[in-house]
Design an enzyme around this catalytic site. Structure first.
Site, short mmCIF file in Angstrom:
data_model
loop_
_atom_site.label_atom_id
_atom_site.label_comp_id
_atom_site.label_asym_id
_atom_site.label_seq_id
_atom_site.Cartn_x
_atom_site.Cartn_y
_atom_site.Cartn_z
CB THR A 86 -0.97 0.04 1.09
OG1 THR A 86 -0.11 -0.27 2.48
CG2 THR A 86 -1.93 -1.14 1.20
CB THR A 124 -0.30 -0.18 6.59
OG1 THR A 124 0.64 -0.99 7.44
CG2 THR A 124 -0.62 1.01 7.36
CD GLU A 161 11.36 -3.97 5.36
OE1 GLU A 161 12.56 -3.75 4.94
OE2 GLU A 161 10.29 -3.53 4.80
CG PHE A 262 -8.41 21.32 27.10
CD1 PHE A 262 -8.69 21.71 25.89
CD2 PHE A 262 -8.09 22.64 27.92
CE1 PHE A 262 -9.16 23.30 25.31
CE2 PHE A 262 -8.27 23.93 27.49
CZ PHE A 262 -8.93 24.29 26.05
CB CYS A 268 6.62 24.53 33.50
SG CYS A 268 6.95 25.15 35.15
CE LYS A 324 -0.36 20.26 37.23
NZ LYS A 324 0.68 19.33 36.76
#
Ligand SMILES: NC(=O)c1ccc[n+]([C@@H]2O[C@H](COP(=O)([O-])OP(=O)(O)OC[C@H]3O[C@@H](n4cnc5c(N)ncnc54)[C@H](O)[C@@H]3O)[C@@H](O)[C@H]2O)c1
Length: 438
Positions: A86, A124, A161, A262, A268, A324
């Site tokens: 593919t 895939t 592989e 979110f 920081c 948070k």
């Protein structure tokens, strides 16, 4: 089991040889006669550790043979593994031509065969390819119904592989995207006895998992290399940095920060990303991944704005404001940024955040709110109910139990879920619910 394997490239050749090595009776099929002849001469068509010996052994014992004849392969098997290529089209899109052709060929042969046969796609392919493109082809050619006359499953391949034979016998995981339980059971039987966790999931989920894995692997390599280049420019040994980085199994090499939710914020991450990218630019080190992290975050935040716009209502309630849970820190809070974008667009906003209300009462964060965000300070509500009474659309950005237990189902306000609510799986099917990225 009697298995036909379509495509004798890296994936097909290794799958065919290993399945034959496990005791199955395997017939490989390829449009390339050279590959067919090589296998029948007991030689591997690909270069891989251990594959030469394994092919010699299983072809010698009669467990594996190859053909160019699709009909012969289908007549002689009860399961087909599709391992055709593919590749990318020039514009980057996925080329499904080989998948379509091989599905037509398998379907046409199955129309003659009769009896249930299971087609297992190992190639895939993007989510939706199997159910929307390949299943209709199978049904058209077979003249039957998938799930009844034909089994279908997607079983992506995670071998690397170079070490693929070893990986086949010790896989990191087995993923089975099953159209129905009988199809999944057939795939389970193929790999009986192999170690590793098995995940039985809907077909599009199995298709998507392969992309999540490969995108993440590419991202990890790109991240490590960019960080290496910045460290080098700053005179730091990147391997010493990464040795310590990798030793952190709590925050770095861990499930932390890997669930869609979110946007990030706080005092920081944005600041430190900005200064790292700035340092790289000063040193003339190109860091496209690192320099796109903040724009990506901002685009994610914008998705929440777009969901509110899509809801088409003006009175908006917002639960959560600090960056948070469990903190009243509003500096660089993505929820503050979201509130400001909505405020700027003229939405009639009311906001509730227990920690912020408390800090306002205590005066702790008062100065910050009242001097930096005076427009938002006026929008703060004192209770969950006050927001619910006001809102036609509710943005949920907190896990505060008082908020979660008060959220209505059904006819109430539209719920825009920024945190993946604990009951999101059931809510996802309800009208008036919008998940940010799920
Ligand atoms: N190579 C890898 O390590 C790897 C790992 C995981 C997944 N995958 C995926 O597996 C799939 C196969 O990859 P690959 O590297 O083995 O490809 P490949 O190009 O090495 O082999 C594909 C084979 O399919 C054959 N083929 C094409 N049309 C056919 C048809 N109609 N009938 C029979 N054979 C046909 C080709 O001749 C070729 O030999 C791809 O979707 C790839 O993305 C590859």
């Amino acid at each position: 089991m009697r298995i036909s394997v379509f495509g004798l490239g890296y994936v097909g050749c290794v799958s065919a040889a290993c399945l034959a090595g496990m005791g199955h009776e395997v017939i490989g099929v390829d449009v390339n006669q050279v590959k067919v002849d090589l296998v029948n001469d007991a030689k591997a068509p690909v270069v891989e550790e251990r594959i030469g010996e394994l092919i010699a052994e299983v072809v010698g014992s009669g467990a594996l043979r190859a053909t160019g004849d699709v009909r012969e392969a289908i007549m002689d098997s009860e399961v087909s593994l599709v391992c055709v290529g593919t590749p990318s089209e020039p514009n980057g899109s996925l080329c499904t031509t080989y998948l379509e052709r091989v599905t037509e060929q398998i379907g046409a042969a199955l129309a003659e065969r009769g009896g249930r046969h299971t087609v297992v796609y190992r190639s895939t392919m993007l989510p939706g390819t199997c159910l929307n493109l390949l299943v209709p082809i199978l049904e058209k050619y077979v003249g039957g119904t998938v799930g009844v006359d034909i089994g279908v499953a997607v079983n992506p391949e995670f071998l690397r592989e170079g070490t693929s034979v070893r990986d086949f016998f010790d896989p990191p995981k087995t993923v089975i995207g099953e159209l129905d339980a009988a199809s999944g059971d057939t795939v389970m039987a193929l790999y009986e006895g192999l170690p590793g966790e098995v995940f039985r999931v809907p077909v599009p989920t199995a298709e998507a998992i392969k992309y999540a894995d490969n995108a993440f692997h590419g991202l990890k390599i790109g991240f490590a290399n960019e960080l290496g280049a910045v460290c080098q420019a700053l005179g730091v040994d990147s391997h010493q940095v990464m040795d310590v980085f990798l030793a952190d199994r709590k925050l770095n090499i861990s499930p932390a920060y890997l669930r869609p939710g979110f946007a990030f914020g706080g005092s920081c991450l944005p600041k430190d990303l900005r200064s790292l990218v700035h340092a790289a630019q000063r040193a003339d080190v190109s860091v496209p991944i690192l320099s796109h992290v903040l724009p990506s975050n901002s685009d994610h935040l914008q998705r929440a704005v777009e969901l509110v716009e899509r809801a088409g209502r003006r009175r908006v309630g917002m639960f959560g404001l600090s960056f948070k849970p469990g903190t009243d820190d509003l500096r660089e809070s993505p929820l503050v940024e979201l509130a400001e974008r909505l405020f700027g667009k003229g939405y009639d906003l009311k906001i509730y955040d227990a920690n912020v209300s408390l800090s306002r009462l205590l005066g702790a964060n008062r100065e910050y709110i009242e001097t930096r965000l005076p427009h938002l300070a006026q929008l703060l509500a004192d209770s969950v109910e006050e927001v619910l009474d006001h809102a036609e659309v509710c943005l949920v950005g907190t896990r505060d139990p008082a908020v979660l237990s008060a959220l209505p189902h059904g006819d109430g306000p539209v719920i825009v879920d920024l945190i993946r609510l604990p009951d999101a799986e059931t809510r996802r099917t309800e009208p008036g619910y919008m998940g940010l990225a799920w």
